[in-house]
Design an enzyme around this catalytic site. Structure first.
Site, PDB file in Angstrom:
ATOM      1  N   HIS A 272     -48.059  38.570  10.037  1.00 22.76           N
ATOM      2  CA  HIS A 272     -49.126  37.566   9.951  1.00 22.76           C
ATOM      3  C   HIS A 272     -50.361  38.177   9.293  1.00 22.76           C
ATOM      4  O   HIS A 272     -50.999  37.572   8.429  1.00 22.76           O
ATOM      5  CB  HIS A 272     -49.542  37.086  11.343  1.00 22.76           C
ATOM      6  CG  HIS A 272     -48.427  36.495  12.161  1.00 22.76           C
ATOM      7  ND1 HIS A 272     -48.110  36.951  13.406  1.00 22.76           N
ATOM      8  CD2 HIS A 272     -47.575  35.480  11.906  1.00 22.76           C
ATOM      9  CE1 HIS A 272     -47.102  36.240  13.891  1.00 22.76           C
ATOM     10  NE2 HIS A 272     -46.752  35.338  12.996  1.00 22.76           N
TER      11      HIS A 272
ATOM     12  N   HIS B  73     -33.153  32.811  15.187  1.00 28.02           N
ATOM     13  CA  HIS B  73     -33.395  33.329  16.535  1.00 28.02           C
ATOM     14  C   HIS B  73     -32.130  33.812  17.240  1.00 28.02           C
ATOM     15  O   HIS B  73     -32.213  34.418  18.309  1.00 28.02           O
ATOM     16  CB  HIS B  73     -34.079  32.264  17.401  1.00 28.02           C
ATOM     17  CG  HIS B  73     -35.431  31.894  16.881  1.00 28.02           C
ATOM     18  ND1 HIS B  73     -35.632  30.870  15.972  1.00 28.02           N
ATOM     19  CD2 HIS B  73     -36.643  32.445  17.111  1.00 28.02           C
ATOM     20  CE1 HIS B  73     -36.913  30.799  15.686  1.00 28.02           C
ATOM     21  NE2 HIS B  73     -37.553  31.729  16.356  1.00 28.02           N
TER      22      HIS B  73
ATOM     23  N   CYS C  47     -32.723  23.782  16.939  1.00 29.35           N
ATOM     24  CA  CYS C  47     -33.162  25.029  17.575  1.00 29.35           C
ATOM     25  C   CYS C  47     -34.591  24.816  18.064  1.00 29.35           C
ATOM     26  O   CYS C  47     -35.486  24.517  17.273  1.00 29.35           O
ATOM     27  CB  CYS C  47     -33.117  26.216  16.609  1.00 29.35           C
ATOM     28  SG  CYS C  47     -33.951  27.677  17.291  1.00 29.35           S
TER      29      CYS C  47
ATOM     30  N   LYS D  74     -40.943  56.667  13.081  1.00 31.34           N
ATOM     31  CA  LYS D  74     -41.727  56.405  14.269  1.00 31.34           C
ATOM     32  C   LYS D  74     -41.562  54.984  14.808  1.00 31.34           C
ATOM     33  O   LYS D  74     -41.593  54.780  16.005  1.00 31.34           O
ATOM     34  CB  LYS D  74     -43.208  56.694  14.005  1.00 31.34           C
ATOM     35  CG  LYS D  74     -44.054  56.585  15.263  1.00 31.34           C
ATOM     36  CD  LYS D  74     -45.481  57.019  15.015  1.00 31.34           C
ATOM     37  CE  LYS D  74     -46.399  56.478  16.108  1.00 31.34           C
ATOM     38  NZ  LYS D  74     -46.515  57.364  17.258  1.00 31.34           N
TER      39      LYS D  74
ATOM     40  N   LYS E  99     -37.421  51.699  15.729  1.00 25.83           N
ATOM     41  CA  LYS E  99     -36.768  50.967  16.829  1.00 25.83           C
ATOM     42  C   LYS E  99     -37.511  49.673  17.132  1.00 25.83           C
ATOM     43  O   LYS E  99     -37.029  48.844  17.880  1.00 25.83           O
ATOM     44  CB  LYS E  99     -36.692  51.855  18.078  1.00 25.83           C
ATOM     45  CG  LYS E  99     -35.682  52.974  17.915  1.00 25.83           C
ATOM     46  CD  LYS E  99     -35.420  53.687  19.231  1.00 25.83           C
ATOM     47  CE  LYS E  99     -34.774  55.027  18.994  1.00 25.83           C
ATOM     48  NZ  LYS E  99     -35.749  56.035  18.434  1.00 25.83           N
TER      49      LYS E  99
ATOM     50  N   HIS F  36     -48.595  39.585  14.742  1.00 21.63           N
ATOM     51  CA  HIS F  36     -47.987  40.852  14.335  1.00 21.63           C
ATOM     52  C   HIS F  36     -48.408  41.183  12.913  1.00 21.63           C
ATOM     53  O   HIS F  36     -49.132  40.414  12.271  1.00 21.63           O
ATOM     54  CB  HIS F  36     -46.455  40.802  14.509  1.00 21.63           C
ATOM     55  CG  HIS F  36     -45.753  39.726  13.726  1.00 21.63           C
ATOM     56  ND1 HIS F  36     -45.700  39.707  12.348  1.00 21.63           N
ATOM     57  CD2 HIS F  36     -45.074  38.620  14.148  1.00 21.63           C
ATOM     58  CE1 HIS F  36     -45.014  38.649  11.946  1.00 21.63           C
ATOM     59  NE2 HIS F  36     -44.626  37.967  13.013  1.00 21.63           N
TER      60      HIS F  36
ATOM     61  N   CYS G 171     -37.248  27.174  16.509  1.00 25.79           N
ATOM     62  CA  CYS G 171     -37.656  26.834  15.131  1.00 25.79           C
ATOM     63  C   CYS G 171     -38.283  25.454  15.070  1.00 25.79           C
ATOM     64  O   CYS G 171     -38.922  25.121  14.084  1.00 25.79           O
ATOM     65  CB  CYS G 171     -36.465  26.795  14.190  1.00 25.79           C
ATOM     66  SG  CYS G 171     -35.541  28.286  14.062  1.00 25.79           S
TER      67      CYS G 171
ATOM     68  N   CYS H 225     -28.519  29.744  16.091  1.00 24.72           N
ATOM     69  CA  CYS H 225     -29.641  29.637  15.161  1.00 24.72           C
ATOM     70  C   CYS H 225     -29.706  30.881  14.264  1.00 24.72           C
ATOM     71  O   CYS H 225     -29.713  32.002  14.762  1.00 24.72           O
ATOM     72  CB  CYS H 225     -30.946  29.479  15.945  1.00 24.72           C
ATOM     73  SG  CYS H 225     -32.384  29.812  14.928  1.00 24.72           S
TER      74      CYS H 225
HETATM   75  N1  MSP Z   1     -47.311  27.472  11.331  1.00 27.27           N
HETATM   76  C1  MSP Z   1     -46.508  27.705  10.153  1.00 27.27           C
HETATM   77  C2  MSP Z   1     -47.299  27.505   8.886  1.00 27.27           C
HETATM   78  C3  MSP Z   1     -47.954  26.185   8.722  1.00 27.27           C
HETATM   79  S1  MSP Z   1     -48.974  26.164   7.330  1.00 27.27           S
HETATM   80  C4  MSP Z   1     -49.289  24.573   7.053  1.00 27.27           C
HETATM   81  C5  MSP Z   1     -46.002  29.143  10.160  1.00 27.27           C
HETATM   82  N2  MSP Z   1     -46.643  30.013  10.930  1.00 27.27           N
HETATM   83  S2  MSP Z   1     -46.226  31.533  11.139  1.00 27.27           S
HETATM   84  O1  MSP Z   1     -47.177  32.036  12.104  1.00 27.27           O
HETATM   85  O2  MSP Z   1     -44.851  31.643  11.470  1.00 27.27           O
HETATM   86  O3  MSP Z   1     -46.386  32.290   9.781  1.00 27.27           O
HETATM   87  C6  MSP Z   1     -47.624  32.408   9.159  1.00 27.27           C
HETATM   88  C7  MSP Z   1     -47.618  33.367   8.003  1.00 27.27           C
HETATM   89  O4  MSP Z   1     -47.201  34.672   8.404  1.00 27.27           O
HETATM   90  C8  MSP Z   1     -46.676  32.955   6.865  1.00 27.27           C
HETATM   91  O5  MSP Z   1     -47.342  33.099   5.623  1.00 27.27           O
HETATM   92  C9  MSP Z   1     -45.571  33.959   6.947  1.00 27.27           C
HETATM   93  O6  MSP Z   1     -44.982  34.184   5.713  1.00 27.27           O
HETATM   94  C10 MSP Z   1     -46.315  35.180   7.444  1.00 27.27           C
HETATM   95  N3  MSP Z   1     -45.375  36.135   7.991  1.00 27.27           N
HETATM   96  C11 MSP Z   1     -44.675  36.064   9.157  1.00 27.27           C
HETATM   97  N4  MSP Z   1     -43.837  37.127   9.220  1.00 27.27           N
HETATM   98  C12 MSP Z   1     -43.952  37.893   8.117  1.00 27.27           C
HETATM   99  C13 MSP Z   1     -43.432  39.104   7.654  1.00 27.27           C
HETATM  100  N5  MSP Z   1     -42.517  39.771   8.317  1.00 27.27           N
HETATM  101  N6  MSP Z   1     -43.888  39.602   6.490  1.00 27.27           N
HETATM  102  C14 MSP Z   1     -44.868  38.979   5.774  1.00 27.27           C
HETATM  103  N7  MSP Z   1     -45.369  37.850   6.172  1.00 27.27           N
HETATM  104  C15 MSP Z   1     -44.874  37.216   7.277  1.00 27.27           C
HETATM  105  O7  MSP Z   1     -45.077  29.438   9.429  1.00 27.27           O
END
Ligand code: MSP
Length: 513
Positions: free
Chosen positions: A23, A150, A130, A298, A301, A20, A133, A147
């Site tokens: 990431h 979640h 959880c 937009k 939701k 998403h 998590c 949790c």
């Molecule tokens: N797998 C672990 C990280 C292990 S690193 C040794 C993990 N993965 S994750 O897929 O959940 O998250 C990866 C990255 O995406 C993180 O830097 C996290 O902060 C970022 N983000 C996930 N959701 C986010 C937002 N809503 N906003 C900004 N960054 C976010 O954690």
């Protein structure tokens, strides 16, 4: 010491999750930094990858009736395809299911186990767990007995496992952070980490027997490595910890682990302590950005985790996407994403700003000089553009090195604004009407086209595809990838006689919906 190469990493993403825009935020930021560093001539190594072990993955594989490895093999490409469309220029992609990673996890665990300080010991773990998590919670952590992340019920679990003696590392961690004030950025995160350490550190569990999808502990293979000794170790695996000692010397310690604020504790407390226990240097810096949240009409939701980057990429294109998130949000703070603000940003800064500048200048060159860059009688002397560019590029550099990504882009757009203003002042479209003004017109268009050349170089790290298009329209012979800052930013680099073409508009305007 890893001084020769600028090693920057992103976290590895949970393979089982759907990519998403949160990431992608981490990923675009690190790519922007990596490309900028390459542009200034640094040797850069950008790492990303996927986190593929654990109970959640094993359960999903089971539900789908395939072996766990086959399951992650089928998931991992959907991460890479997003990074490809986002123009992420990673140098290595690590999967925790690779043999090199099993070797590295085995080696670091054995090193800590054998360090003579009893840093790994066997104990009993009991707690509220959880599954989503893959983490235990205390009663206080829960919200309505569920949790906190979640919102689903937790399970009471009890198991024998191994622990890492994190509690023994508080003093060394504090010393480490006292000696390196910039080891955690921004400051708010540093204070948070120092608070955590001073508040008392709990040993944490490093193995599980409740599932077997992971790296077996070398001294007790009935246990698999649990989460952080597996995931964090990816950084040294990729740096060559077991596979390539020469590479390891060159890359380690990492210059920056770029992460989101949610995983600061693991990167800035667990990880350096684990490395110290194994006799390895901690990373030079952990840089934690804020969280994206969704606002606006937009998409209001939709939960942020429901927005796949492709939804935005299809509409805005890759350059506008990358620019928006880095320009709109102050890196380090939480920030709001909305379709509406993305459209506004696109139209104001890209369509009307840079795009309009490029199309006006290229059209006037085509109309008055058949596209050929004319000889200026006074190459920019009568404008302040050379000075404006000099100053902006200097600030751009300073800010990028400090990971001040938003003001860094503001500095570049100061050039855009000044150049558009210059055209309004000089009114070359009026000069073009009278042949007596031809010399002045040539000087004005030279200055404007030269500014475009510098802009194409400066935007390459944030908008690599648009930079290539602009460079192509300018018709400059030397490849864009060979340009370096600051040298290529010096005024006068555009050769007289270069044949420019009008080409398609760089950033067509977008309607509001
Ligand atoms: N797998 C672990 C990280 C292990 S690193 C040794 C993990 N993965 S994750 O897929 O959940 O998250 C990866 C990255 O995406 C993180 O830097 C996290 O902060 C970022 N983000 C996930 N959701 C986010 C937002 N809503 N906003 C900004 N960054 C976010 O954690």
């Amino acid at each position: 010491m890893g001084q020769d190469t600028f090693f920057i990493s992103t976290p590895i993403y949970y393979a089982n999750d759907v990519p998403h825009i949160g990431h992608a935020y981490t990923e675009v930021a690190s790519d922007f930094i990596a490309r900028y560093r390459r542009l200034r001539g640094d040797d850069v190594f950008l790492l990303t990858g996927t986190d593929e072990h654990g109970l959640k993955v094993a359960r999903a594989a089971e539900q789908n009736g395939v072996p766990s490895k086959e399951w992650t093999d089928s998931l991992e490409p959907r991460w890479r395809e997003v990074w490809k469309r986002l123009d992420i220029s990673y140098d290595d992609y690590i999967r925790t299911t690779e043999p090199r990673h099993y070797e590295a996890v085995t080696k670091i665990l054995q090193a800590v186990h054998d360090n003579g300080r009893d840093d790994i010991y066997k104990g009993t773990y009991e707690g509220l767990y959880c599954v989503a998590c893959e983490a235990y919670y205390t009663e206080q952590d829960l919200i309505d007995s569920k949790c906190p992340i979640h919102g689903r019920p937790v399970e009471q679990m009890r198991e024998e496992n191994y622990f890492f003696r994190l509690s023994a590392y508080a003093d060394r961690l504090l010393e480490h952070y006292a000696a390196s004030p910039s080891a955690i950025e921004p400051e708010q995160r540093r204070n948070e980490v120092l608070g955590l350490i001073k508040g008392g550190l709990q040993d944490f569990s490093i193995s599980r027997t409740t599932f077997d999808w992971g790296v077996p502990l070398p001294w007790d293979p009935g246990h698999v490595t649990y989460v952080w000794f597996d995931a964090l170790t990816n950084y040294i695996t990729a740096a060559g910890y077991t596979s390539d000692p020469e590479r390891f010397r060159r890359l380690w310690p990492a210059n920056v682990h770029l992460i989101g604020k949610d995983i600061v504790r693991f990167h800035a407390v667990y990880w350096p302590a684990m490395l110290m226990a194994a006799g390895i240097e901690p990373p030079t810096q952990v840089w934690a950005h804020g969280y994206l949240v969704v606002g606006g009409e937009k998409m209001s939701k939709t939960n942020l985790t429901g927005i796949h980057p492709f939804e935005l990429l299809d509409h805005f294109g890759v350059d506008s996407y990358r620019y928006y998130f880095m320009r709109e949000i102050s890196f380090g703070q939480d920030g709001n994403f909305s379709w509406e603000s993305m459209t506004e940003r696109h139209n104001a800064d890209l369509a009307n700003g840079l795009g309009n500048l490029a199309s006006r200048v290229l059209a006037m060159l085509a109309n008055s000089f058949d596209g050929v860059v004319p000889e200026p009688t006074s190459p920019g002397a009568e404008s302040d553009l050379p000075a404006v560019i000099d100053d902006a590029l200097r600030r751009y550099d300073e800010l990028m090195l400090k990971v001040q990504l938003q003001p860094a882009l503001v500095a570049v757009w100061d050039i855009v604004a000044r150049a558009n203003h210059y055209l309004v002042e000089k009114e070359p479209w009026k000069l073009a009407k009278d042949p007596a003004n031809r010399d002045e017109l040539a000087s004005v268009l030279y200055a404007a086209a030269e500014t475009l050349r510098v802009l194409a170089i400066a935007i390459a790290p944030i908008m690599p595809a648009a930079a290539v298009r602009l460079w192509g329209q300018l018709g400059i012979e030397q490849p864009l990838e060979e340009q370096r800052l600051p040298a290529s930013g010096a005024w006068g680099g555009l050769a007289v006689g270069t044949t420019t073409t009008k080409g398609a508009s760089l950033f067509p305007r977008l309607e509001a919906n």
